[in-house]
Design an enzyme around this catalytic site. Structure first.
Site, short mmCIF file in Angstrom:
data_model
loop_
_atom_site.label_atom_id
_atom_site.label_comp_id
_atom_site.label_asym_id
_atom_site.label_seq_id
_atom_site.Cartn_x
_atom_site.Cartn_y
_atom_site.Cartn_z
N SER A 62 10.37 88.54 1.33
CA SER A 62 10.27 87.39 0.43
C SER A 62 10.21 86.09 1.22
O SER A 62 9.49 85.16 0.85
CB SER A 62 11.44 87.36 -0.56
OG SER A 62 12.67 87.31 0.12
N GLU A 63 10.96 85.99 2.32
CA GLU A 63 10.87 84.82 3.20
C GLU A 63 11.09 85.22 4.65
O GLU A 63 11.80 86.18 4.96
CB GLU A 63 11.89 83.74 2.83
CG GLU A 63 11.49 82.86 1.67
CD GLU A 63 12.18 83.25 0.39
OE1 GLU A 63 11.83 82.68 -0.66
OE2 GLU A 63 13.04 84.14 0.43
N THR A 64 10.47 84.44 5.53
CA THR A 64 10.66 84.51 6.98
C THR A 64 10.90 83.09 7.44
O THR A 64 10.24 82.15 6.98
CB THR A 64 9.41 85.08 7.67
OG1 THR A 64 9.18 86.42 7.21
CG2 THR A 64 9.57 85.08 9.18
#
Length: 280
Positions: free
Chosen positions: A46-48
């Site tokens: 979902s996020e990095t």
């Protein structure tokens, strides 16, 4: 090709694999935005995040946050996960609190009892949601008319709007049609019934980002920060409460919400699952 210190952490859980995973690249100053975006798309999380030297003299570090599709000015679990990774890698804050620099400005983070919490940032958009958009969300969630009790913009940088249902079971039963909610970030919340559901949490939340590589987020700091500002401002929640999120995904996220004076803090546990070197 360069080498970077890399960690993959699980946020809003003390137990690995039960929270929300985050990829963190440390010392990433030489990477271009295009390279960051490409790696974030490749991780399919979902996020990095990419931890950089701060530009603001008051900040301890700077972070850039990418989904599989775009860069975000702020997000909650990436804030806590990046801070955890930075501290674990030897980061030393200038003061008692950690100061993170990101797209929305400076975010305060505190440590308490082995957990981290961030100060909920101001809402960029708040207030009621247009009736036609609520109807679009209702159809996308597959709900009958009248089931959505309230709807509110709770956007602090990630674009969230939130709808409230009456019952936790309604939230857990949702099977959204993402084709009807493309481009929207929709949070759904309902209270727990203490007699039926227990007292481990007070609210159940699900977060849908239709069109993203991860169309449902298992434990969401930014959404819960915005929702907390909404609920607390209208007297719909106590000053301190716990949110359950991710159950339908096999997770067991727990988000701690606490109002202290005029400040709202969003916290939880983070655990490191993977650490090593990234060649990029």
């Amino acid at each position: 090709m360069s080498r970077f210190e890399f960690k993959q952490v699980d946020v809003f859980s003390r137990v690995p694999l039960k929270g929300n995973p985050l990829a963190v690249v440390l010392g990433a100053d030489e990477l271009s935005a295009e390279r960051m975006a490409a790696f974030a798309a490749w991780t399919n999380l979902s996020e990095t995040t990419f931890v950089l030297a701060p530009r603001d003299p008051e900040a301890d570090y700077r972070v850039r946050i990418f989904t599989t599709l775009e860069e975000l000015p702020f997000a909650g679990h990436p804030t806590l996960g990046s801070c955890h990774a930075w501290l674990e890698a030897g980061g030393i804050p200038r003061g008692e609190e950690i100061i993170q620099e990101c797209g929305v400005g400076l975010v305060r983070i505190r440590r308490r009892g082995g957990e981290l919490a961030f100060l909920a940032p101001p809402l960029l958009k708040s207030g009621p949601v247009d009736a036609s958009l609520v109807e679009r969300v209702r159809l996308g969630l597959g709900l009958e008319e009248g089931v959505i009790l309230r709807a509110q913009w709770v956007d602090n940088g990630a674009g969230w709007l939130a709808v409230m249902l009456a019952d936790r079971a309604q939230v857990l039963a949702l099977q959204p049609d993402h084709s009807q909610m493309m481009g929207l970030a929709v949070g759904v919340i309902a209270p727990w019934d203490a007699e039926r559901d227990g007292d481990a949490a007070q609210f159940e939340v699900r977060a849908f980002i239709s069109g993203d590589g991860m169309p449902e987020d298992p434990a969401t700091g930014s959404l819960n920060a915005g929702v907390a500002q909404w609920l607390l401002s209208e007297g719909l929640a106590p000053a301190s409460y716990v949110v359950s999120q991710g159950l339908t995904m096999g997770r067991a996220g727990r988000i701690q919400v606490e109002k202290v004076g005029d400040e709202i803090w969003i916290g939880g546990s983070t655990v490191t699952c993977i650490e090593g070197t990234l060649n990029l």
